[in-house]
Scaffold this active site. Structure first.
Site, PDB file in Angstrom:
ATOM      1  N   ASP A  75       0.878  -1.168   0.000  1.00 44.22           N
ATOM      2  CA  ASP A  75       0.000   0.000   0.000  1.00 44.22           C
ATOM      3  C   ASP A  75       0.911   1.212   0.000  1.00 44.22           C
ATOM      4  O   ASP A  75       1.914   1.255   0.727  1.00 44.22           O
ATOM      5  CB  ASP A  75      -0.924   0.021   1.205  1.00 44.22           C
ATOM      6  CG  ASP A  75      -2.082   0.991   1.003  1.00 44.22           C
ATOM      7  OD1 ASP A  75      -2.617   1.040  -0.123  1.00 44.22           O
ATOM      8  OD2 ASP A  75      -2.459   1.702   1.951  1.00 44.22           O
ATOM      9  N   PHE A 120       2.968   7.661 -13.290  1.00 45.62           N
ATOM     10  CA  PHE A 120       1.520   7.669 -13.101  1.00 45.62           C
ATOM     11  C   PHE A 120       1.238   8.291 -11.745  1.00 45.62           C
ATOM     12  O   PHE A 120       2.156   8.633 -10.993  1.00 45.62           O
ATOM     13  CB  PHE A 120       0.939   6.251 -13.196  1.00 45.62           C
ATOM     14  CG  PHE A 120       1.473   5.297 -12.156  1.00 45.62           C
ATOM     15  CD1 PHE A 120       0.749   5.003 -11.013  1.00 45.62           C
ATOM     16  CD2 PHE A 120       2.713   4.690 -12.318  1.00 45.62           C
ATOM     17  CE1 PHE A 120       1.234   4.128 -10.058  1.00 45.62           C
ATOM     18  CE2 PHE A 120       3.202   3.802 -11.375  1.00 45.62           C
ATOM     19  CZ  PHE A 120       2.468   3.530 -10.237  1.00 45.62           C
ATOM     20  N   LYS A 125      14.311   5.438 -11.555  1.00 44.87           N
ATOM     21  CA  LYS A 125      13.195   5.275 -10.632  1.00 44.87           C
ATOM     22  C   LYS A 125      13.332   3.979  -9.838  1.00 44.87           C
ATOM     23  O   LYS A 125      13.075   3.944  -8.623  1.00 44.87           O
ATOM     24  CB  LYS A 125      11.876   5.293 -11.406  1.00 44.87           C
ATOM     25  CG  LYS A 125      10.651   5.405 -10.519  1.00 44.87           C
ATOM     26  CD  LYS A 125       9.381   5.515 -11.331  1.00 44.87           C
ATOM     27  CE  LYS A 125       9.358   6.780 -12.162  1.00 44.87           C
ATOM     28  NZ  LYS A 125       8.066   6.936 -12.865  1.00 44.87           N
ATOM     29  N   ARG A 143       8.812   2.582  -3.754  1.00 44.20           N
ATOM     30  CA  ARG A 143       8.522   1.170  -3.992  1.00 44.20           C
ATOM     31  C   ARG A 143       9.815   0.387  -4.178  1.00 44.20           C
ATOM     32  O   ARG A 143       9.935  -0.743  -3.726  1.00 44.20           O
ATOM     33  CB  ARG A 143       7.605   1.032  -5.212  1.00 44.20           C
ATOM     34  CG  ARG A 143       6.951  -0.332  -5.313  1.00 44.20           C
ATOM     35  CD  ARG A 143       5.806  -0.315  -6.305  1.00 44.20           C
ATOM     36  NE  ARG A 143       4.718   0.524  -5.824  1.00 44.20           N
ATOM     37  CZ  ARG A 143       4.359   1.660  -6.386  1.00 44.20           C
ATOM     38  NH1 ARG A 143       4.979   2.096  -7.458  1.00 44.20           N
ATOM     39  NH2 ARG A 143       3.374   2.368  -5.880  1.00 44.20           N
TER      40      ARG A 143
END
Length: 226
Positions: free
Chosen positions: A83, A181, A205, A211
């Site tokens: 999450d 995004f 990234k 993440r």
């Protein structure tokens, strides 16, 4: 304490192809571990799909654990779920756990029904910029946060955390970039704040995102039990 003897097949339990690609790129070289997505897990056990667990608004940790445990029970396999969202200091940590439906105050009904992910992203970004208004650049500090949970079918779960520091750009600078995004086109990456997350290459990234940081921490956790 890592889950004892996790299954060597791990389901990346998300329907978001961007997340699967980013997490998979980091975990792919783990020796002896096969990574699959939810569609492949459904195919292997002969079902059409899995019901999506209903997330709450308590915390990223609670949501990640809920999803990982639910999909582990449904698939009978070890599942990895996350999450994640954006936290802006000037907004008291908002959008937080409702990042994906911020424009609609976290609701998935009403105005949110029938919208594509890209349409939701646009509305979320517009609200964020509107609420920050004329806040000066040095008061627009923000970070992406990611909590990953690894759960086995027996209900055991482990958690790791990753963060990606930056600030929300001003309207004369953002949105900018097309390699991302969500809030990526608004998020100027620390420490120089010269590029948005959406202006980074995939390799960049994957080396610095929230993440990526959580996936690297998860990789270390799994390697402890390899």
């Amino acid at each position: 304490m890592p889950i004892a003897n996790p299954s060597r097949t791990i389901v990346i339990a998300t329907g978001n192809p961007h997340k699967i690609e980013e997490i998979g790129a980091i975990l792919r070289d783990l020796g002896g571990i096969e990574l699959i997505g939810l569609p492949e897990a459904a195919r292997r056990i002969g079902v059409d799909g899995f019901p999506e667990p209903e997330e709450g608004t308590t915390s990223f940790e609670a949501n990640a654990t809920l999803k990982a445990k639910a999909y582990a029970r449904a698939t009978g396999m070890t599942c990895l779920a996350d999450d994640s969202g954006l936290s802006v200091d000037a907004l008291g940590g908002a959008p937080g756990v409702i990042s994906s439906h911020y424009f609609n105050d976290g609701r998935t009904d009403g105005a949110a029904e029938g919208l594509t992910r890209a349409e939701r992203d646009t509305l979320n970004n517009e609200r964020l910029l509107r609420e920050l208004g004329n806040t000066p650049p040095d008061e627009r500090a923000a970070r992406f946060l990611c909590i990953m949970a690894l759960a086995d079918p027996g209900g055991e779960a482990d958690l790791v955390r990753g963060a990606f520091e930056g600030r929300i750009g001003t309207p004369d600078r953002v949105p900018s970039g097309d390699n991302g995004f969500g809030y990526d086109p608004l998020f100027l990456v620390a420490p120089d704040f010269e590029r948005t997350s959406a202006e980074l290459s995939n390799a960049e990234k994957n080396s610095m995102s929230h993440r990526a940081a959580a996936a690297i921490a998860m990789k270390r956790l799994l390697e402890q039990d390899a």
